[in-house]
Design a protein around this motif. Structure first.
Motif, PDB file in Angstrom:
ATOM      1  N   UNK A   5       0.822  -1.215   0.000  1.00  0.00           N
ATOM      2  CA  UNK A   5       0.000   0.000   0.000  1.00  0.00           C
ATOM      3  C   UNK A   5       0.849   1.256   0.000  1.00  0.00           C
ATOM      4  N   UNK A   6       2.051   1.206   0.562  1.00  0.00           N
ATOM      5  CA  UNK A   6       2.892   2.405   0.570  1.00  0.00           C
ATOM      6  C   UNK A   6       3.281   2.809  -0.840  1.00  0.00           C
ATOM      7  N   UNK A   7       3.739   1.843  -1.665  1.00  0.00           N
ATOM      8  CA  UNK A   7       4.140   2.213  -3.023  1.00  0.00           C
ATOM      9  C   UNK A   7       2.929   2.652  -3.835  1.00  0.00           C
ATOM     10  N   UNK A   8       1.775   2.062  -3.584  1.00  0.00           N
ATOM     11  CA  UNK A   8       0.562   2.505  -4.256  1.00  0.00           C
ATOM     12  C   UNK A   8       0.200   3.922  -3.879  1.00  0.00           C
ATOM     13  N   UNK A   9       0.346   4.262  -2.627  1.00  0.00           N
ATOM     14  CA  UNK A   9       0.065   5.611  -2.158  1.00  0.00           C
ATOM     15  C   UNK A   9       1.048   6.600  -2.771  1.00  0.00           C
ATOM     16  N   UNK A  10       2.313   6.252  -2.810  1.00  0.00           N
ATOM     17  CA  UNK A  10       3.335   7.133  -3.375  1.00  0.00           C
ATOM     18  C   UNK A  10       3.075   7.360  -4.863  1.00  0.00           C
ATOM     19  N   UNK A  11       2.733   6.303  -5.575  1.00  0.00           N
ATOM     20  CA  UNK A  11       2.415   6.447  -6.999  1.00  0.00           C
ATOM     21  C   UNK A  11       1.188   7.333  -7.202  1.00  0.00           C
ATOM     22  N   UNK A  12       0.216   7.195  -6.332  1.00  0.00           N
ATOM     23  CA  UNK A  12      -0.980   8.041  -6.418  1.00  0.00           C
ATOM     24  C   UNK A  12      -0.636   9.498  -6.161  1.00  0.00           C
ATOM     25  N   UNK A  13       0.251   9.744  -5.209  1.00  0.00           N
ATOM     26  CA  UNK A  13       0.681  11.113  -4.934  1.00  0.00           C
ATOM     27  C   UNK A  13       1.392  11.693  -6.156  1.00  0.00           C
ATOM     28  N   UNK A  33       0.477  20.782  -7.577  1.00  0.00           N
ATOM     29  CA  UNK A  33       1.447  19.877  -8.197  1.00  0.00           C
ATOM     30  C   UNK A  33       2.679  19.751  -7.318  1.00  0.00           C
ATOM     31  N   UNK A  34       3.202  20.866  -6.876  1.00  0.00           N
ATOM     32  CA  UNK A  34       4.396  20.861  -6.024  1.00  0.00           C
ATOM     33  C   UNK A  34       4.133  20.099  -4.726  1.00  0.00           C
ATOM     34  N   UNK A  35       2.971  20.300  -4.138  1.00  0.00           N
ATOM     35  CA  UNK A  35       2.617  19.623  -2.876  1.00  0.00           C
ATOM     36  C   UNK A  35       2.657  18.105  -3.056  1.00  0.00           C
ATOM     37  N   UNK A  36       2.024  17.610  -4.112  1.00  0.00           N
ATOM     38  CA  UNK A  36       1.939  16.164  -4.306  1.00  0.00           C
ATOM     39  C   UNK A  36       3.257  15.571  -4.804  1.00  0.00           C
ATOM     40  N   UNK A  37       3.955  16.277  -5.663  1.00  0.00           N
ATOM     41  CA  UNK A  37       5.286  15.813  -6.074  1.00  0.00           C
ATOM     42  C   UNK A  37       6.204  15.707  -4.860  1.00  0.00           C
ATOM     43  N   UNK A  38       6.176  16.729  -4.003  1.00  0.00           N
ATOM     44  CA  UNK A  38       7.061  16.738  -2.838  1.00  0.00           C
ATOM     45  C   UNK A  38       6.759  15.548  -1.918  1.00  0.00           C
ATOM     46  N   UNK A  39       5.477  15.278  -1.679  1.00  0.00           N
ATOM     47  CA  UNK A  39       5.114  14.137  -0.814  1.00  0.00           C
ATOM     48  C   UNK A  39       5.698  12.836  -1.379  1.00  0.00           C
ATOM     49  N   UNK A  40       5.533  12.621  -2.689  1.00  0.00           N
ATOM     50  CA  UNK A  40       6.055  11.408  -3.312  1.00  0.00           C
ATOM     51  C   UNK A  40       7.585  11.427  -3.377  1.00  0.00           C
ATOM     52  N   UNK A  41       8.157  12.575  -3.700  1.00  0.00           N
ATOM     53  CA  UNK A  41       9.616  12.693  -3.825  1.00  0.00           C
ATOM     54  C   UNK A  41      10.307  12.405  -2.500  1.00  0.00           C
ATOM     55  N   UNK A  42       9.753  12.903  -1.424  1.00  0.00           N
ATOM     56  CA  UNK A  42      10.355  12.685  -0.104  1.00  0.00           C
ATOM     57  C   UNK A  42      10.282  11.222   0.325  1.00  0.00           C
ATOM     58  N   UNK A  43       9.416  10.463  -0.322  1.00  0.00           N
ATOM     59  CA  UNK A  43       9.316   9.026  -0.047  1.00  0.00           C
ATOM     60  C   UNK A  43      10.089   8.204  -1.070  1.00  0.00           C
ATOM     61  N   UNK A  44      10.854   8.901  -1.941  1.00  0.00           N
ATOM     62  CA  UNK A  44      11.761   8.206  -2.847  1.00  0.00           C
ATOM     63  C   UNK A  44      11.239   7.942  -4.243  1.00  0.00           C
ATOM     64  N   UNK A  45      10.130   8.537  -4.651  1.00  0.00           N
ATOM     65  CA  UNK A  45       9.606   8.329  -6.007  1.00  0.00           C
ATOM     66  C   UNK A  45      10.462   9.119  -6.997  1.00  0.00           C
ATOM     67  N   UNK A  46      11.184   8.406  -7.859  1.00  0.00           N
ATOM     68  CA  UNK A  46      12.151   9.041  -8.762  1.00  0.00           C
ATOM     69  C   UNK A  46      11.487   9.991  -9.750  1.00  0.00           C
ATOM     70  N   UNK A  47      10.347   9.628 -10.296  1.00  0.00           N
ATOM     71  CA  UNK A  47       9.646  10.508 -11.231  1.00  0.00           C
ATOM     72  C   UNK A  47       9.225  11.804 -10.577  1.00  0.00           C
ATOM     73  N   UNK A  48       8.759  11.705  -9.343  1.00  0.00           N
ATOM     74  CA  UNK A  48       8.364  12.906  -8.602  1.00  0.00           C
ATOM     75  C   UNK A  48       9.589  13.761  -8.288  1.00  0.00           C
TER      76      UNK A  48
END
Length: 136
Positions: A5-13, A33-48
């Motif tokens: 569920x964590x990776x699913x949540x990060x991808x959704x962000x 956009x910045x808010x959601x990219x930052x949430x995913x980026x801080x969790x390691x999502x490379x695209x974000x």
């Protein structure tokens, strides 16, 4: 098989950030956009991470241009193997924006992105080759 569920949540962000950034399926809103990219980026999502770097590179929305912040996020994405992050990190090294200029390292990052089929990186290597009359 358990659901991650964590990776699913990060991808959704990340996807929410992309929708707000591009205006697809939502009104374009760079603050969101910045808010959601930052949430995913801080969790390691490379695209974000790459896309957040782009927001700083171009000074999108309420964010001022900040080459140092762009380099920070591009580097993280590049080291995770994201081809766009590799290209953009190479670009910062090539032009010396937010980081010391280093053409040798720029070429290495362009090569990594080109090896993953990123046309921009392949074109950039050809331009450098023509400029210096050397093959990279």
């Amino acid at each position: 098989m358990p659901i991650d569920t964590k990776s699913g949540l990060v991808s959704s962000q990340y996807n929410l950030g992309y929708m707000y950034d591009s205006g697809h399926c939502a009104s374009q809103n760079y603050r969101e956009a910045e808010k959601w990219y930052r949430k995913a980026a801080e969790q390691g999502h490379a695209g974000a991470q790459n896309n957040l770097g782009n927001m700083y590179w171009h000074g999108k929305g309420h964010l001022s241009k900040n080459d140092n912040e762009a380099v920070k996020w591009y580097r993280l994405a590049a080291h995770q193997g994201d081809r766009n992050g590799q290209f953009n990190f190479g670009k910062t090294l090539h032009y010396g924006r937010g980081i010391n200029q280093d053409l040798t390292q720029a070429i290495e990052w362009y090569r990594k992105a080109a090896a993953q089929g990123l046309l921009q990186a392949q074109e950039q290597l050809q331009i450098i080759e023509q400029q210096f009359n050397r093959r990279y």
